[in-house]
Enzyme design. Structure first.
Site, mmCIF file in Angstrom:
data_model
loop_
_atom_site.group_PDB
_atom_site.id
_atom_site.type_symbol
_atom_site.label_atom_id
_atom_site.label_comp_id
_atom_site.label_asym_id
_atom_site.label_seq_id
_atom_site.Cartn_x
_atom_site.Cartn_y
_atom_site.Cartn_z
ATOM 1 C CG ASP A 1 -0.341 -0.522 2.481
ATOM 2 O OD1 ASP A 1 0.892 -0.522 2.585
ATOM 3 O OD2 ASP A 1 -1.105 -0.929 3.376
ATOM 4 C CG HIS B 1 -5.997 -2.366 8.739
ATOM 5 N ND1 HIS B 1 -6.109 -1.069 9.182
ATOM 6 C CD2 HIS B 1 -4.688 -2.663 8.878
ATOM 7 C CE1 HIS B 1 -4.928 -0.622 9.553
ATOM 8 N NE2 HIS B 1 -4.038 -1.584 9.386
HETATM 9 C C1 F6R Z 1 1.379 -1.658 6.144
HETATM 10 C C2 F6R Z 1 0.057 -2.263 6.204
HETATM 11 C C3 F6R Z 1 -0.769 -2.289 7.437
HETATM 12 C C4 F6R Z 1 0.030 -2.614 8.703
HETATM 13 C C5 F6R Z 1 -0.874 -2.572 9.914
HETATM 14 C C6 F6R Z 1 -0.114 -2.807 11.193
HETATM 15 O O1 F6R Z 1 1.917 -1.757 4.844
HETATM 16 O O2 F6R Z 1 -0.371 -2.714 5.198
HETATM 17 O O3 F6R Z 1 -1.799 -3.230 7.279
HETATM 18 O O4 F6R Z 1 0.607 -3.884 8.558
HETATM 19 O O5 F6R Z 1 -1.500 -1.327 9.987
HETATM 20 O O6 F6R Z 1 0.739 -1.732 11.420
HETATM 21 P P1 F6R Z 1 1.879 -1.780 12.514
HETATM 22 O O7 F6R Z 1 2.851 -2.802 12.060
HETATM 23 O O8 F6R Z 1 2.480 -0.398 12.499
HETATM 24 O O9 F6R Z 1 1.222 -2.136 13.792
#
Ligand code: F6R
Length: 249
Positions: free
Chosen positions: A67, A138
């Protein structure tokens, strides 16, 4: 789904790196799906360390990121393009022509989405997709309610996601409200998926992933229908999950 339970963030990162490296070292031609955020930073650090110490090469590796924020150029310090450059790409020998991230500045964003999926297909699909998980379930930026049939598309970020990501910006008002993300269907086409989770903020998400129903209200739940998913999660993230054996079915 298979589970590898680890002690903490550091062990999660090392086990994930070893997993990825075993593919990098044994494939002639490998297409990785990559994530950003806090979760994979330690994994990328371990890959960089290995590259320096063991000279593992990425000349035969291509990558597609999940993304990108809409409205940020690739050089903006908070763009995912910049994140990948700083946290991984510039430290290893992957060729920049082989790294792909959707452009959040494309003049025709719908066209950008279509082309992104076509390009993934033209590489023969993603061999191994690395995922983090949002506290609302998500994956990529596919927020609750996203169709399981979605391809790469434009999304409006949920309030909880804006809040979670505000830590990287000066204020929540600066967090872009829209993003371009690989869709659920695009992610599910990956041959193999590695989902990483660490810490207390992921407890509810992991509980719902393991014990909840498969529902578009919790996007990650679709992973229960994928034939080859490995979850690497630490003790804290797994603290609320009852019946861990359910994960190893
Ligand atoms: C990032 C992505 C998101 C993150 C998710 C968790 O490319 O696609 O789905 O993996 O928001 O974020 P963190 O790792 O910061 O807790």
């Amino acid at each position: 789904m298979k589970l590898i339970e680890v002690k903490d963030y550091q062990e999660m990162s090392q086990v994930a790196a070893d997993y990825l490296l075993s593919k990098v070292k044994t494939s002639q031609d490998l297409t990785l799906g990559l994530a950003t955020g806090g979760t994979p930073k330690g994994l990328y650090e371990a890959l960089i360390l290995d590259h320096h110490e063991n000279k593992t090469s990425y000349q035969h590796v291509s990558s597609f990121n999940l993304d990108e924020y809409i409205g940020l150029s690739g050089t903006h310090p908070n763009s995912y393009s910049h994140y990948m450059e700083e946290n991984l790409f510039k430290h290893i020998d992957i060729e920049s022509k082989n790294t792909n991230i959707p452009s959040g500045k494309a003049p025709d964003l719908e066209h950008e989405c279509e082309e992104y999926d076509k390009k993934i297909d033209s590489y023969g699909g993603i061999d191994l997709q690395v995922l983090g998980i949002g506290s609302n379930g998500h994956i990529g930026f596919n927020e609750p309610g996203t169709s399981f049939d979605s391809n790469t598309h434009i999304v409006e970020l949920a309030q909880s996601t804006l809040k979670a990501n505000a830590r990287y910006f000066d204020s929540i008002d600066e967090v872009p409200t829209h993003a371009i993300t690989m869709g659920i269907a695009s992610i599910m086409k990956s041959k193999e998926i590695l989902l990483l989770a660490s810490g207390q903020s992921k407890q509810n998400a992991l509980k719902t992933l393991v014990e909840g129903d498969i529902s578009e209200n919790f996007p990650a739940s679709i992973l229960n229908r994928h034939a080859n998913v490995t979850v690497i999660a630490d003790e804290e993230a797994l603290a609320m999950v009852k019946g861990l054996e359910l994960l190893n079915r």
